[in-house]
Write an enzyme that holds these catalytic residues in place. Structure first.
Site, PDB file in Angstrom:
ATOM      1  N   ARG A 237       0.851  -1.186   0.000  1.00 51.53           N
ATOM      2  CA  ARG A 237       0.000   0.000   0.000  1.00 51.53           C
ATOM      3  C   ARG A 237       0.884   1.233   0.000  1.00 51.53           C
ATOM      4  O   ARG A 237       1.987   1.234   0.542  1.00 51.53           O
ATOM      5  CB  ARG A 237      -0.919   0.035   1.241  1.00 51.53           C
ATOM      6  CG  ARG A 237      -2.139  -0.862   1.161  1.00 51.53           C
ATOM      7  CD  ARG A 237      -3.154  -0.334   0.150  1.00 51.53           C
ATOM      8  NE  ARG A 237      -4.374  -1.130   0.107  1.00 51.53           N
ATOM      9  CZ  ARG A 237      -4.586  -2.150  -0.718  1.00 51.53           C
ATOM     10  NH1 ARG A 237      -3.617  -2.545  -1.528  1.00 51.53           N
ATOM     11  NH2 ARG A 237      -5.731  -2.803  -0.711  1.00 51.53           N
ATOM     12  N   GLU A 266      -4.086   8.164  -4.684  1.00 47.75           N
ATOM     13  CA  GLU A 266      -4.311   7.557  -5.986  1.00 47.75           C
ATOM     14  C   GLU A 266      -5.539   8.160  -6.654  1.00 47.75           C
ATOM     15  O   GLU A 266      -6.594   8.200  -6.036  1.00 47.75           O
ATOM     16  CB  GLU A 266      -4.479   6.043  -5.835  1.00 47.75           C
ATOM     17  CG  GLU A 266      -3.218   5.375  -5.296  1.00 47.75           C
ATOM     18  CD  GLU A 266      -3.364   3.894  -4.997  1.00 47.75           C
ATOM     19  OE1 GLU A 266      -2.359   3.232  -4.788  1.00 47.75           O
ATOM     20  OE2 GLU A 266      -4.526   3.410  -4.959  1.00 47.75           O
ATOM     21  N   HIS A 288      -1.579   1.140  -9.907  1.00 50.56           N
ATOM     22  CA  HIS A 288      -2.276   0.204  -9.013  1.00 50.56           C
ATOM     23  C   HIS A 288      -3.028  -0.873  -9.811  1.00 50.56           C
ATOM     24  O   HIS A 288      -4.242  -1.050  -9.663  1.00 50.56           O
ATOM     25  CB  HIS A 288      -3.241   0.948  -8.093  1.00 50.56           C
ATOM     26  CG  HIS A 288      -3.545   0.176  -6.838  1.00 50.56           C
ATOM     27  ND1 HIS A 288      -3.817   0.785  -5.638  1.00 50.56           N
ATOM     28  CD2 HIS A 288      -3.631  -1.164  -6.598  1.00 50.56           C
ATOM     29  CE1 HIS A 288      -4.063  -0.139  -4.716  1.00 50.56           C
ATOM     30  NE2 HIS A 288      -3.951  -1.321  -5.279  1.00 50.56           N
TER      31      HIS A 288
END
Length: 312
Positions: A237, A266, A288
């Site tokens: 993360r 993000e 991601h």
């Protein structure tokens, strides 16, 4: 019999090439491509089940939704839900476990192999005409190293970390790990301290959740303990590594390379430190996508449907 009301707040995160029928067939289903914090409560009014990938469900949202019976997280990590308050309210929170292990492990090694093998440089060397003009059949000016015999340090030996360790084994690497929980639960590989792992590993790969123990776990000081030839990959993360300090460490030559598929914010802002580096060739970035192979997303949908069926 009244149908259960299901709301998916950010369905676009699963893409448009997979069917959501396994979920939509379970009740009165509404989906939104994305949802802002200001829209969350209104869109969830009267619902029994909320499905969220990244939309935050906290105290305010739960208090405003008295009918809510289940929160389904369309992911493994649950840091977008106030878990303590959900438990206090008696609202089950169900995530999807082990749906993306193969996908994340594959992307992890695509990073590692490209960084170690200088794939981006050699690809560019041929495509920009340098190879054609060189007069030599090869290019030995930019060395790369073999994985066999090198040390692989894994931060977080859960399902994904264990799979990465198996692949590292297949390459002939020597694996050790740092258990972020403080409990060494894997007997196959040696558990070591974070300092030892960073100092001894040629490659460090992060596969732990973001929590109070792991936030800011790797900063400039820790990066300075790594080998100058070392590579670090964050597949856990954003926020586990201090991103500004990682960019600094790379630009200063403290370590040789890095890759990140996850970020503190993000999508990353346009002024993110990774996008302002003096040596951007030292870092590989993806948006991601480690979890998101088609097979993984199809498995995720099945697991969400099972969580609804088994808990309502």
């Amino acid at each position: 019999m009244k149908q259960i009301k299901i709301v998916f707040l950010d369905a676009e995160t699963l893409g448009n090439d997979v069917s959501l029928e396994a979920i939509s067939s379970l009740g009165d289903y509404t989906s939104y491509p994305s949802t802002t914090a200001e829209q969350t409560i209104e869109r969830c009014q009267g619902c029994d089940v909320v499905i969220t990938n990244k939309v935050y469900i906290g105290r305010k949202e739960m208090d405003a939704l008295p009918q809510l019976k289940l929160i389904c997280v369309a992911a493994t990590g649950t840091n977008n839900v106030d878990m303590a308050y959900a438990a206090e309210k008696g609202i089950p929170v169900k995530n999807a476990v082990n749906y993306s292990t193969e996908s994340v492990a594959q992307v992890t090694f695509s990073f590692i192999l490209s960084l170690v093998g200088k794939g981006s440089f050699f690809d560019g060397y041929v495509k920009d005409g340098s190879y054609s003009a060189s007069g030599c059949f090869t290019n030995a000016t930019v060395p790369f190293f073999e994985l066999s015999g090198k040390k692989m340090g894994i931060i977080g030996m859960g399902n994904i970390g264990s799979r990465v360790a198996q692949i590292a084994d297949a390459f002939g690497m020597k694996v050790s790990y740092f258990p972020t929980s403080g409990i060494a639960h894997c007997d196959k590989y040696p558990a070591v301290s974070l300092d030892e792992l960073l100092a001894e590993s040629d490659i460090v790969s992060i596969h732990c959740p973001l929590n109070e123990r792991t936030k800011g776990l790797v900063r400039y000081e820790q990066l300075g303990r790594m080998k100058k030839s070392g590579i670090i990959v964050n597949m856990g993360r954003g926020g586990i590594i201090d991103e500004a300090e990682l960019a600094r460490a790379l630009d200063e030559g403290l370590i040789a390379g890095a890759a990140a598929d996850v970020f503190t914010k993000e999508p990353v802002p346009a002024d993110h430190p990774f996008l302002k580096m003096a040596h951007p060739e030292k870092i590989m970035l993806t948006p991601h996508i480690g979890w998101a192979s088609k097979e993984a997303r199809e498995c995720l949908i099945r697991k969400i449907a099972e969580n609804i069926t088994n808990n309502i």
